[in-house]
Design a protein around this motif. Structure first.
Motif, mmCIF file in Angstrom:
data_model
loop_
_atom_site.group_PDB
_atom_site.id
_atom_site.type_symbol
_atom_site.label_atom_id
_atom_site.label_comp_id
_atom_site.label_asym_id
_atom_site.label_seq_id
_atom_site.Cartn_x
_atom_site.Cartn_y
_atom_site.Cartn_z
ATOM 1 N N GLY A 88 35.424 -1.779 -10.988
ATOM 2 C CA GLY A 88 36.862 -2.001 -11.075
ATOM 3 C C GLY A 88 37.287 -3.398 -10.717
ATOM 4 O O GLY A 88 38.488 -3.692 -10.683
ATOM 5 N N TYR A 111 45.276 -4.677 -6.542
ATOM 6 C CA TYR A 111 44.349 -3.546 -6.469
ATOM 7 C C TYR A 111 43.441 -3.669 -5.242
ATOM 8 O O TYR A 111 43.168 -2.675 -4.565
ATOM 9 C CB TYR A 111 43.501 -3.463 -7.743
ATOM 10 C CG TYR A 111 44.281 -3.107 -8.973
ATOM 11 C CD1 TYR A 111 45.212 -2.075 -8.956
ATOM 12 C CD2 TYR A 111 44.085 -3.795 -10.168
ATOM 13 C CE1 TYR A 111 45.931 -1.744 -10.093
ATOM 14 C CE2 TYR A 111 44.795 -3.467 -11.312
ATOM 15 C CZ TYR A 111 45.718 -2.446 -11.263
ATOM 16 O OH TYR A 111 46.436 -2.121 -12.395
ATOM 17 N N THR A 117 35.149 5.350 -13.792
ATOM 18 C CA THR A 117 36.436 5.260 -14.462
ATOM 19 C C THR A 117 36.753 3.798 -14.703
ATOM 20 O O THR A 117 36.267 2.918 -13.978
ATOM 21 C CB THR A 117 37.557 5.902 -13.617
ATOM 22 O OG1 THR A 117 38.826 5.695 -14.260
ATOM 23 C CG2 THR A 117 37.617 5.278 -12.228
ATOM 24 N N THR A 118 37.544 3.523 -15.714
ATOM 25 C CA THR A 118 37.953 2.149 -16.003
ATOM 26 C C THR A 118 39.293 1.808 -15.377
ATOM 27 O O THR A 118 39.743 0.668 -15.484
ATOM 28 C CB THR A 118 38.037 1.935 -17.530
ATOM 29 O OG1 THR A 118 38.969 2.880 -18.089
ATOM 30 C CG2 THR A 118 36.672 2.118 -18.173
ATOM 31 N N ASP A 119 39.924 2.779 -14.748
ATOM 32 C CA ASP A 119 41.232 2.558 -14.128
ATOM 33 C C ASP A 119 41.046 1.850 -12.788
ATOM 34 O O ASP A 119 40.492 2.431 -11.851
ATOM 35 C CB ASP A 119 41.942 3.895 -13.919
ATOM 36 C CG ASP A 119 43.399 3.722 -13.502
ATOM 37 O OD1 ASP A 119 43.696 2.739 -12.788
ATOM 38 O OD2 ASP A 119 44.234 4.567 -13.881
#
Length: 262
Positions: free
Chosen positions: A8, A156, A84-86
């Motif tokens: 991420g 993030y 996940t790509t989120d």
């Protein structure tokens, strides 16, 4: 690290995040992965192991060394696997898992290295937390995330660090302080047993009177840590089971307060 942070492009806090920064900068500058995160993490912690050995304790240092080495081994050999790509999901779940692991380590009397060692050292020597150090290091980390990957990744990374710290605080309760008030008929025995078990002072209020029975009592005041709470309950139950005890959480203490080491 390899399931959430790296896929991420999210940075961890402390020494692990600093290792990510250094490793990524070397790749950007040279085009080669000369210093992977696993190796950089160990190098960052080497001088801190010396500090821990001299100022905190040999057992603490040995267990922390094992923790850092094992972390580096797993980071090196477990392949980076995107779940996940989120990036938001990566930040939240990565921060939660990291905080849970570090919190349990510190709860067991060890640490994951890095700024944890400095914080524990300063808290043991001065009784104060060095929040400024963590703030500067983590600020540098999330700023680098913005420069390298885009400013949204700075936020993030901030979310990951925030979640990490909240979960870590929820798991590691040793530093939380409790004010205890004990109404007892056996103050001398109880004071002696508390002194034998804990390295904390006790304030004595003599000639207190029960409002219902009008019998004379002695009131004892002291401050303990959440880590000592179970031992405190055992002392009360064993030596004065009829004592009345009132406990207030998260008190602030001004002045000298000694923490008991294992």
């Amino acid at each position: 690290m390899n399931f959430f942070y790296q896929p991420g492009h999210v940075y961890a806090s402390g020494a692990t995040g600093l290792a990510q920064v250094i490793s990524e900068l070397i790749i950007r500058i040279t085009g080669h992965d000369f210093l992977p995160i696993s190796v950089t993490l160990v190098l960052i912690n080497l001088p801190l192991f010396v500090l821990a050995w001299r100022g905190i304790g040999k057992q603490f240092t040995i267990y922390t060394l094992i923790t850092v080495v094992m972390s580096s081994v797993f980071i090196h050999f477990i392949p980076v696997t995107p779940l996940t790509t989120d990036p938001l999901i990566n930040a939240v779940f990565g921060g939660a898992i990291m905080g849970f692991g570090v919190g349990n380590a510190m709860k067991s009397g060890i640490s994951s290295g890095g700024t944890d060692i400095v914080s524990l050292y300063m808290r043991k020597k001065t009784g104060r937390n060095v929040g400024t150090l963590s703030f500067v290091v983590n600020g540098l980390i999330i700023f680098t995330a913005g420069v390298l990957f885009g400013w949204e990744y700075m936020f993030y990374s901030f979310i990951a660090i925030f979640v990490n710290s909240r979960v870590q605080d929820a798991v590691f309760t040793r530093q939380k302080r409790l004010q205890v008030m004990i109404v007892t008929e056996n103050p001398d025995l109880l004071i002696q047993k508390l002194f034998d078990k804990f390295n904390h002072g006790v304030t004595i209020l003599n000639n207190s009177e029960g409002g219902y029975t009008h019998q004379k009592r002695t009131v004892l005041f002291s401050v303990i840590t959440m880590y000592e709470y179970q031992d405190f309950k055992h002392v009360i139950a064993k030596y004065d089971p009829h004592a009345f005890v009132s406990i207030s959480e998260n008190v602030r203490v001004l002045g000298k307060f000694e923490e008991v080491d294992d």
